[in-house]
Design an enzyme around this catalytic site. Sequence first.
Site, short mmCIF file in Angstrom:
data_model
loop_
_atom_site.label_atom_id
_atom_site.label_comp_id
_atom_site.label_asym_id
_atom_site.label_seq_id
_atom_site.Cartn_x
_atom_site.Cartn_y
_atom_site.Cartn_z
N GLU A 54 70.20 21.09 52.04
CA GLU A 54 69.43 19.89 51.69
C GLU A 54 69.89 19.21 50.41
O GLU A 54 69.79 17.99 50.26
CB GLU A 54 67.94 20.23 51.58
CG GLU A 54 67.24 20.51 52.90
CD GLU A 54 67.45 21.91 53.45
OE1 GLU A 54 68.26 22.68 52.86
OE2 GLU A 54 66.82 22.26 54.46
N GLU A 86 64.91 27.99 57.68
CA GLU A 86 63.50 28.12 57.27
C GLU A 86 62.64 28.62 58.43
O GLU A 86 61.73 29.43 58.25
CB GLU A 86 62.99 26.78 56.73
CG GLU A 86 63.67 26.40 55.40
CD GLU A 86 63.24 25.04 54.87
OE1 GLU A 86 63.44 24.05 55.60
OE2 GLU A 86 62.71 24.98 53.75
#
Length: 699
Positions: A125, A105
């Site tokens: 995640e 990210e």
Amino acid sequence: MTAHYKVHGDVAVITLDNPPVNGLGLATRQGIADGMAMATADAAVKAIVITGAGKAFSGGADIKEFGSSKAMQEPNLNSVIGVLENSTKPVVGAIHTVAMGGGLELALGCHYRIVAPGSSIALPEVKLGLLPGAGGTQRLPRVLGVEPALNMIVSGEAIKSDMLAMLPGQKLFDKMAVSVESLAEEALAFARSVADARPLPRVRDLPCKHPQGDAYFQFARNMAKGMAKNFPAPAKCVDAVQAATKGKFEAGMAVEREIFINLMWTAESKSLRHLFLAERAASKIPDVPADTAQRAINSVAIIGAGTMGGGIAMNFLNAGVPVKMLEMKQEALDRGVATIRKNYEAQVKKGKLKQDKYEQRMALLSTTLSYDDLTGTDMVIEAVFEEIGVKEAVFKELDRVMKPGAILASNTSTLDVNKIASFTKRPEDVVGLHFFSPANVMKLLEVVRGEKTAKDVMATVMSVAKKIKKTAVVSGVCDGFIGNRMIEQYGRQGGFLLDEGCTPEQVDKAMEKFGMAMGPFRMGDLAGNDIGWAIRKRRATERAEMKYSKTADLLCEKGRFGQKTGAGWYDYVAGKRDAIPNAEVVQMIEDYRKAQGITPRKISDEEIVQRLVFALVNEAARILEDGIANKASDIDIVYIFGYGFPAHRGGPMNYADELGLFNVVQAMNRFAQNPLDDAKFWQPAPLLAKLAAEGKTFN
Ligand code: NAI
């Protein structure tokens, strides 16, 4: 300092340096923000490179911050990404080795990305029951296209940078570096080449659409739900990516944020995060420091080439460690080797193992009939018959031939490891290594620490476990160690439920609905009912006071040992594992009830689940009190990796914690009133009673 700043002429380089994987903890985030401020203020700096020191670009969030408010503390990851994205000077992410989760990210917040070949790229995640919470669901589809990005987000699996770079139209990477070694130089050159480019490209400004629109997402959502079963996160990933295709970037970010926070509070995510930390904690032994010197294990001998010996051997062959197997007769060796071959050949057939790898592994295997051939071996694992006399003979021989410092391990599942150690003149070198069947498949390894086992032996076997890809948990010496000591109580409750009115099928179905891989009776049929029968016979003299349902013994008297005899609690068709209910067994149970004068009652699934699971919990609390397990989370690991306890419930201890120990104790008090049950057993263990009274938890 966990992030460094250095200026190379007209390019500033910010290097994350937070070993082992440059986790994005608060100090590291602050370091990036500080570096960006310095670079912005320095008129000589024309462009900025962000990279990672050591073995990663960044592995993502810092697990030490899990569940603490530090993760959200400013500058949080979203703010740092905002700083990169809105920089007036070009920011180049120089990615190598690993860019995962928050690390990816962060890279997506850069204006440009240059990547080394072979880098692992992932948003994992979902494996913690979450979704990427710093723009990953909004930015990745913009650079990869909706479908590849959604696949990565829903699966959490890593993909190599080289593969991603080949996707048509991908904008994830602007340049492939030649190698990891040349990345730094190439990144500087690339940064200089874009120093004057304006406007600066931002991922957030890219379009995001799928040609089939909502129909595609509906399809993807159904797939995700079907595959995820008990976990809500995968379908929620679909919602978040769909939001990226809907409106403004900011609106999509708000959807991602809201879903992230909701998932964070689900029992499933809490369980997965608990397990993630529990697995790492399991390898740590309180009084054995991480820097304890270890013994070198470069060769292994295995005594007994039966079911367990063969499976254990495969673990070492797979890890490239030479194995020598010893038996008393050549036929037994031949049989053992043939079984190993058959297992590998099945893997080759399925395309899971390459032919040359198979041959390399077999070349590491040798056999012998003579103990004198074992003198040079670093470690030996005994897997002979479960009889103390046989173990004694074997360990006396091992004591005679093994070189000083060799580790002598036993795979015994019920015998006293201290006693086995006493057969040698070197009890400090003796340890239990309790593998689970099939030993080449099951992840769990109970490491049984004898009274005299040396600390460096413990440290060594824990790292051997890692090398052969097992999750090791330390257990003290007691009958059954952690896992089987608990399963005895679980099985006993299963028996009482039959006495009181259940069928095996009803009990199994209830437990499987709860999430167990297999109910207790199907599990008995798989493991062999005769094993429990033999143990009960042995214990009949040792622990005469222990109450059991007699149904399991009656079953064994009929020769119904389980899958291996084609008949147990259920019937089996050769070559298949389907459990077919058998009317005779049901009749046998009914006859037994009649003979005992028991009027059957209807028992709810809830009662079945509670009695079986709370039996595990109560015995586990005693195991903790006795110091057999070091911590509650170790017990959760044992049950998830060795006994098919549902991961989404985080293990029996975590499950009890989530229910509230007060409620667990209340239920136990109720069970103690049942005249057909064992009131003494249902006395809450003192540790459990104390935690419940104080409103505390195990973990
Ligand atoms: P098995 O009967 O399949 O194999 C035992 C092997 O040891 C046989 O091949 C036998 O020929 C050999 N053997 C017997 N005495 C010997 C001696 N004096 N010297 C050399 N070889 C000898 O038994 P299995 O199931 O592999 O069990 C072995 C050990 O592993 C036992 O201690 C058992 O309790 C333990 N264990 C078994 C598990 C299971 O699910 N089967 C699970 C965990 C542990």
